[in-house]
Design a protein around this motif. Structure first.
Motif, PDB file in Angstrom:
ATOM      1  N   GLU A 337       0.808  -1.222   0.000  1.00  0.00           N
ATOM      2  CA  GLU A 337       0.000   0.000   0.000  1.00  0.00           C
ATOM      3  C   GLU A 337       0.847   1.280   0.000  1.00  0.00           C
ATOM      4  O   GLU A 337       0.790   2.067   0.953  1.00  0.00           O
ATOM      5  CB  GLU A 337      -0.954   0.009   1.193  1.00  0.00           C
ATOM      6  CG  GLU A 337      -0.293  -0.250   2.552  1.00  0.00           C
ATOM      7  CD  GLU A 337      -1.271  -0.102   3.696  1.00  0.00           C
ATOM      8  OE1 GLU A 337      -1.939   0.942   3.783  1.00  0.00           O
ATOM      9  OE2 GLU A 337      -1.363  -1.049   4.497  1.00  0.00           O
ATOM     10  N   PRO A 338       1.594   1.505  -1.055  1.00  0.00           N
ATOM     11  CA  PRO A 338       2.329   2.770  -1.121  1.00  0.00           C
ATOM     12  C   PRO A 338       1.378   3.951  -1.244  1.00  0.00           C
ATOM     13  O   PRO A 338       0.219   3.800  -1.653  1.00  0.00           O
ATOM     14  CB  PRO A 338       3.177   2.616  -2.386  1.00  0.00           C
ATOM     15  CG  PRO A 338       2.398   1.660  -3.236  1.00  0.00           C
ATOM     16  CD  PRO A 338       1.763   0.694  -2.273  1.00  0.00           C
ATOM     17  N   GLY A 339       1.883   5.132  -0.906  1.00  0.00           N
ATOM     18  CA  GLY A 339       1.069   6.335  -1.018  1.00  0.00           C
ATOM     19  C   GLY A 339       1.930   7.563  -1.187  1.00  0.00           C
ATOM     20  O   GLY A 339       3.121   7.564  -0.873  1.00  0.00           O
ATOM     21  N   VAL A 340       1.320   8.614  -1.676  1.00  0.00           N
ATOM     22  CA  VAL A 340       1.938   9.931  -1.763  1.00  0.00           C
ATOM     23  C   VAL A 340       0.990  10.915  -1.106  1.00  0.00           C
ATOM     24  O   VAL A 340      -0.217  10.929  -1.412  1.00  0.00           O
ATOM     25  CB  VAL A 340       2.215  10.340  -3.225  1.00  0.00           C
ATOM     26  CG1 VAL A 340       2.573  11.820  -3.317  1.00  0.00           C
ATOM     27  CG2 VAL A 340       3.343   9.491  -3.807  1.00  0.00           C
ATOM     28  N   TYR A 341       1.531  11.751  -0.200  1.00  0.00           N
ATOM     29  CA  TYR A 341       0.706  12.647   0.602  1.00  0.00           C
ATOM     30  C   TYR A 341       1.271  14.062   0.498  1.00  0.00           C
ATOM     31  O   TYR A 341       2.401  14.321   0.944  1.00  0.00           O
ATOM     32  CB  TYR A 341       0.686  12.165   2.062  1.00  0.00           C
ATOM     33  CG  TYR A 341       0.286  10.711   2.151  1.00  0.00           C
ATOM     34  CD1 TYR A 341      -1.050  10.341   2.144  1.00  0.00           C
ATOM     35  CD2 TYR A 341       1.259   9.704   2.170  1.00  0.00           C
ATOM     36  CE1 TYR A 341      -1.417   9.003   2.182  1.00  0.00           C
ATOM     37  CE2 TYR A 341       0.900   8.363   2.203  1.00  0.00           C
ATOM     38  CZ  TYR A 341      -0.444   8.020   2.199  1.00  0.00           C
ATOM     39  OH  TYR A 341      -0.801   6.699   2.224  1.00  0.00           O
ATOM     40  N   LEU A 342       0.507  14.953  -0.100  1.00  0.00           N
ATOM     41  CA  LEU A 342       0.929  16.334  -0.336  1.00  0.00           C
ATOM     42  C   LEU A 342       0.190  17.245   0.638  1.00  0.00           C
ATOM     43  O   LEU A 342      -1.008  17.509   0.456  1.00  0.00           O
ATOM     44  CB  LEU A 342       0.645  16.729  -1.779  1.00  0.00           C
ATOM     45  CG  LEU A 342       1.300  15.812  -2.837  1.00  0.00           C
ATOM     46  CD1 LEU A 342       0.913  16.253  -4.248  1.00  0.00           C
ATOM     47  CD2 LEU A 342       2.806  15.773  -2.675  1.00  0.00           C
ATOM     48  N   PRO A 343       0.867  17.707   1.697  1.00  0.00           N
ATOM     49  CA  PRO A 343       0.192  18.462   2.765  1.00  0.00           C
ATOM     50  C   PRO A 343      -0.592  19.658   2.239  1.00  0.00           C
ATOM     51  O   PRO A 343      -0.122  20.422   1.394  1.00  0.00           O
ATOM     52  CB  PRO A 343       1.363  18.919   3.650  1.00  0.00           C
ATOM     53  CG  PRO A 343       2.424  17.895   3.424  1.00  0.00           C
ATOM     54  CD  PRO A 343       2.301  17.524   1.966  1.00  0.00           C
ATOM     55  N   GLY A 344      -1.830  19.765   2.737  1.00  0.00           N
ATOM     56  CA  GLY A 344      -2.695  20.867   2.374  1.00  0.00           C
ATOM     57  C   GLY A 344      -3.359  20.729   1.018  1.00  0.00           C
ATOM     58  O   GLY A 344      -4.155  21.594   0.625  1.00  0.00           O
ATOM     59  N   ARG A 345      -3.069  19.621   0.319  1.00  0.00           N
ATOM     60  CA  ARG A 345      -3.576  19.485  -1.049  1.00  0.00           C
ATOM     61  C   ARG A 345      -4.381  18.193  -1.222  1.00  0.00           C
ATOM     62  O   ARG A 345      -5.589  18.199  -1.253  1.00  0.00           O
ATOM     63  CB  ARG A 345      -2.414  19.556  -2.041  1.00  0.00           C
ATOM     64  CG  ARG A 345      -1.639  20.881  -1.942  1.00  0.00           C
ATOM     65  CD  ARG A 345      -0.535  20.933  -2.963  1.00  0.00           C
ATOM     66  NE  ARG A 345      -1.119  20.895  -4.307  1.00  0.00           N
ATOM     67  CZ  ARG A 345      -0.460  20.447  -5.382  1.00  0.00           C
ATOM     68  NH1 ARG A 345       0.774  20.005  -5.275  1.00  0.00           N
ATOM     69  NH2 ARG A 345      -1.056  20.454  -6.557  1.00  0.00           N
ATOM     70  N   PHE A 346      -3.704  17.056  -1.322  1.00  0.00           N
ATOM     71  CA  PHE A 346      -4.407  15.785  -1.501  1.00  0.00           C
ATOM     72  C   PHE A 346      -3.440  14.633  -1.242  1.00  0.00           C
ATOM     73  O   PHE A 346      -2.225  14.833  -1.108  1.00  0.00           O
ATOM     74  CB  PHE A 346      -5.010  15.668  -2.908  1.00  0.00           C
ATOM     75  CG  PHE A 346      -4.001  15.619  -4.032  1.00  0.00           C
ATOM     76  CD1 PHE A 346      -3.481  14.406  -4.472  1.00  0.00           C
ATOM     77  CD2 PHE A 346      -3.565  16.781  -4.662  1.00  0.00           C
ATOM     78  CE1 PHE A 346      -2.565  14.348  -5.511  1.00  0.00           C
ATOM     79  CE2 PHE A 346      -2.652  16.744  -5.699  1.00  0.00           C
ATOM     80  CZ  PHE A 346      -2.139  15.520  -6.126  1.00  0.00           C
ATOM     81  N   GLY A 347      -3.995  13.450  -1.167  1.00  0.00           N
ATOM     82  CA  GLY A 347      -3.194  12.243  -1.018  1.00  0.00           C
ATOM     83  C   GLY A 347      -3.718  11.147  -1.917  1.00  0.00           C
ATOM     84  O   GLY A 347      -4.866  11.193  -2.392  1.00  0.00           O
ATOM     85  N   VAL A 348      -2.865  10.147  -2.167  1.00  0.00           N
ATOM     86  CA  VAL A 348      -3.230   8.982  -2.969  1.00  0.00           C
ATOM     87  C   VAL A 348      -2.655   7.738  -2.293  1.00  0.00           C
ATOM     88  O   VAL A 348      -1.476   7.718  -1.915  1.00  0.00           O
ATOM     89  CB  VAL A 348      -2.666   9.073  -4.407  1.00  0.00           C
ATOM     90  CG1 VAL A 348      -2.985   7.790  -5.186  1.00  0.00           C
ATOM     91  CG2 VAL A 348      -3.207  10.296  -5.136  1.00  0.00           C
ATOM     92  N   ARG A 349      -3.474   6.718  -2.119  1.00  0.00           N
ATOM     93  CA  ARG A 349      -2.999   5.419  -1.639  1.00  0.00           C
ATOM     94  C   ARG A 349      -3.739   4.329  -2.389  1.00  0.00           C
ATOM     95  O   ARG A 349      -4.962   4.441  -2.622  1.00  0.00           O
ATOM     96  CB  ARG A 349      -3.207   5.263  -0.122  1.00  0.00           C
ATOM     97  CG  ARG A 349      -2.680   3.938   0.430  1.00  0.00           C
ATOM     98  CD  ARG A 349      -2.543   3.939   1.947  1.00  0.00           C
ATOM     99  NE  ARG A 349      -3.793   4.091   2.680  1.00  0.00           N
ATOM    100  CZ  ARG A 349      -4.169   5.225   3.265  1.00  0.00           C
ATOM    101  NH1 ARG A 349      -3.453   6.323   3.158  1.00  0.00           N
ATOM    102  NH2 ARG A 349      -5.315   5.271   3.933  1.00  0.00           N
TER     103      ARG A 349
END
Length: 375
Positions: A337-349
């Motif tokens: 379950e990798p993810g990318v998390y962009l503070p204040g904007r959005f995330g994807v997992r």
């Protein structure tokens, strides 16, 4: 509804588990195992005490000895009806008697024992007082792989739990998102998981817009808007075995950047899955997924391990993380379950449960990993 066709575990199944656990403990240099109420006790005996109380309930396992379940007398009838009860000896104790003296008589007074992580300090300290020459190690420390390798019957149950979670996603993608609170969509997930056979729902993460940058966001009162990326992460127990899946959806058409980040995470998840094979180290799965994200310049935004084991609990060993050098073994089940998390904007997992096979891995979640558009 996704029902269950699996046969219940028998006393022989539980006997084999207890014997294997005792042998594994001996091989690890332990005098035995002390198992308190919780997932280990359920897995080993099929017994769930009717209530969590201060009264001592403890399974004692040691190689070459018959398993003994120390249990309060008022709960002995329930313990005797457990599926694994024919494979063990019940030793009950009555209020006013000393259960620690009775338990100590079963133990090597100078032995080192593995004990359940969730055993009460009250009980452990009393045992140490009764046997001052004894010592103890948590089961996660002493035998982290105790439940990690699933047999064929357990894999069937894990597969069914995954299918139920998939059916839940297929339905949730058809509900309205825009204009509804995260908590309302989370309630839909809970309802659908139960409709598809889950007796226990452990989490229903609905993280919309900037909330998606928090991997463990709890669904709240934020109203989901058109243009939001929404991370959905949900699961629980079906017939005693866990599900856990994540998909990221978008309300309306995404931007080019949102698509690009989602495609990146999908590529990382695929790389992690492709790294699954017998003999590979757990950390190899993490390295494969993390490299894809780091090479694209988003490494600092992948802020958690790539995966965790799953079985009779939704989080358990093994863990897919740097430094975990233990080998993958056929029958292990864990998340990728990798993810990318962009503070204040959005995330994807994006998350699937994967089981190790004789020549690679098999996904237990098969819903689309492409970006799904919802309304």
């Amino acid at each position: 509804m996704t029902g269950s066709t699996a046969a219940p575990f028998t006393a022989d199944d539980y006997r084999a588990r207890m014997e294997r656990a005792a042998r594994t403990a001996a091989d690890a240099g332990l005098a035995g195992l002390l198992v308190a109420p919780g997932p280990d006790l359920v897995w080993l005996t099929g017994y769930t005490p009717p209530a969590v109380t201060e009264r001592l309930t403890l399974l004692v396992l040691a190689a070459g000895q018959d398993p003994v379940l120390v249990v309060p007398a008022l709960e002995a009838p329930d313990a005797g009806r457990a599926s694994g009860a024919p494979a063990l000896t019940l030793r009950d104790w009555t209020d006013g008697k000393d259960p620690y003296a009775a338990t100590a008589a079963l133990l090597d007074p100078t032995g080192r024992f593995g004990i359940s992580d969730n055993a009460w300090a009250l009980h452990l300290l009393a045992l140490q007082q009764a046997l001052p020459g004894s010592s103890y190690a948590s089961l996660t420390e002493a035998l982290p792989m105790l439940r990690a390798v699933k047999d064929a019957a357990e894999l069937d149950l894990m597969t069914a739990a995954g299918a139920a979670a998939d059916a839940t996603f297929e339905e949730i993608r058809g509900v309205s998102f825009a204009g509804r609170r995260e908590s309302e969509v989370a309630a839909d997930l809970d309802r659908l998981l139960r409709r598809h056979g889950h007796e226990q729902v452990d989490f229903t993460i609905v993280a919309s817009g900037p909330n998606g940058a928090n991997p463990h966001h709890e669904a709240g009162d934020r109203v989901i808007e058109r243009g939001d990326m929404v991370v959905l992460d949900f699961g629980g127990l079906k017939d005693g075995y866990g599900s856990d899946t994540s998909r990221t959806v978008h309300v309306g058409e995404p931007t080019d950047e949102e698509r690009r980040v989602h495609d990146l995470v999908r590529a990382a998840q695929e790389a992690g899955f492709r790294a699954v094979r017998p003999g590979a180290a757990c950390q190899d799965v993490d390295r494969a997924a993390r490299k894809v994200i780091a090479d694209a310049g988003y490494g600092e935004h992948f802020i958690h391990r790539t995966g965790h084991g799953i079985g009779v609990t939704t989080h358990e060993p093994p863990y897919m993380i740097e430094g975990e050098e233990g080998p993958l073994v056929p029958g292990m089940c864990f998340s990728v379950e990798p993810g990318v998390y962009l503070p204040g904007r959005f995330g994807v997992r994006i998350e699937d449960i994967v089981t190790v096979t004789e020549d690679g891995g098999r996904r237990l979640n098969t819903t689309p990993r492409e970006l799904v558009i919802v309304e």
